[in-house]
Motif scaffolding. Sequence first.
Motif, short mmCIF file in Angstrom:
data_model
loop_
_atom_site.label_atom_id
_atom_site.label_comp_id
_atom_site.label_asym_id
_atom_site.label_seq_id
_atom_site.Cartn_x
_atom_site.Cartn_y
_atom_site.Cartn_z
N VAL A 1 30.27 44.02 -6.22
CA VAL A 1 31.60 43.80 -5.65
C VAL A 1 32.17 45.04 -5.01
O VAL A 1 32.97 44.96 -4.08
CB VAL A 1 32.58 43.27 -6.72
N LEU A 2 31.76 46.23 -5.50
CA LEU A 2 32.29 47.46 -4.90
C LEU A 2 31.83 47.60 -3.45
O LEU A 2 32.58 48.07 -2.59
CB LEU A 2 31.88 48.69 -5.70
N GLY A 3 30.59 47.19 -3.17
CA GLY A 3 30.09 47.28 -1.80
C GLY A 3 30.94 46.47 -0.84
O GLY A 3 31.26 46.94 0.27
N HIS A 4 31.33 45.27 -1.26
CA HIS A 4 32.18 44.43 -0.42
C HIS A 4 33.56 45.07 -0.23
O HIS A 4 34.13 45.05 0.87
CB HIS A 4 32.32 43.05 -1.03
N LEU A 5 34.10 45.63 -1.33
CA LEU A 5 35.42 46.28 -1.25
C LEU A 5 35.38 47.46 -0.29
O LEU A 5 36.25 47.61 0.58
CB LEU A 5 35.85 46.72 -2.65
N LEU A 6 34.34 48.31 -0.42
CA LEU A 6 34.26 49.49 0.44
C LEU A 6 34.01 49.10 1.89
O LEU A 6 34.50 49.78 2.82
CB LEU A 6 33.16 50.43 -0.06
N ALA A 7 33.26 48.04 2.13
CA ALA A 7 33.01 47.61 3.50
C ALA A 7 34.32 47.30 4.21
O ALA A 7 34.49 47.61 5.40
CB ALA A 7 32.10 46.39 3.50
N GLU A 8 35.24 46.70 3.47
CA GLU A 8 36.55 46.39 4.07
C GLU A 8 37.43 47.63 4.16
O GLU A 8 38.02 47.91 5.20
CB GLU A 8 37.25 45.32 3.24
N MET A 9 37.47 48.40 3.07
CA MET A 9 38.39 49.53 3.02
C MET A 9 37.96 50.66 3.96
O MET A 9 38.80 51.38 4.51
CB MET A 9 38.46 50.06 1.58
N GLN A 10 36.66 50.85 4.14
CA GLN A 10 36.17 51.99 4.91
C GLN A 10 35.81 51.65 6.36
O GLN A 10 35.40 52.55 7.10
CB GLN A 10 34.94 52.60 4.21
N PHE A 11 35.97 50.40 6.75
CA PHE A 11 35.48 49.97 8.06
C PHE A 11 36.04 50.80 9.21
O PHE A 11 35.28 51.30 10.06
CB PHE A 11 35.81 48.49 8.30
#
Length: 252
Positions: free
Chosen positions: A232-242
């Motif tokens: 789930v962290l990967g999905h969160l970072l994909a959005e937050m860091q895009f």
Amino acid sequence: MADRDDLLALLLRIGDDHLILGHRLSEWCGHAPMLEEDLALPNMALDLIGTARMCYGYAAEIEGDGRSEDDYAFLRDGTAFRHMLMVERPNGDFAFTILRQFLFAAYMHPVWDGLTAAADQRLAEHAGKAVKEMAYHVRHGGEWVVRLGDGTEESADRMLAALADLGPYLGEMFERDETSDRLVAAGLLPDPAVVRAAFDSTVARTFAMAQLPPLDVTAGISGGRRGRHGEVLGHLLAEMQFMQRAYPGLTW
């Protein structure tokens, strides 16, 4: 004795806890069950992100290698984050979100209270502000825990389900390692026994009013402090860091 590396580790642990939970709370903006919560949850998210900024800015000064607070937030991979696993869990329903927020605040309030007397002046100064914010988060979350736990049959069932989901992750709050022991000895973290006693007292008092069963915190799922996170962290970072990764050097 704690050294520069220990202080840096502490700043990243606290900063990552607050940033990731702040991002999760921000996901509620526009989706909360009532207007007051649509304002309250993003405001609490801003409190958390403000603390993360302080930690990352201070960490950048300590490292002195040219990195900024944005680099820590937006350009690190998942394995470099050192937050507790419960803060990265998906929001689920409102009961899950509000219970997690309450338990996190019940833990961080005595931590910040202890840090008001920290041996590090910068931490102590920020703790004076953060402890007031956490007191509000405890009060706000606690009122909702009571309202839902002692509310309808459905709301009580959802609180019990949230408690079951969060239970395996709570032990990580009180895990200790060599770094944390050195930080305590150096006056850069409060006495864990004092923090635990305050947490237990706050939770027991609130759960009793909410008609919820006593909280039993035991060792369970952990690894966040060592960079072991869920998918789930990967999905969160994909959005937050895009934005920062798509447009390097972007400034507001």
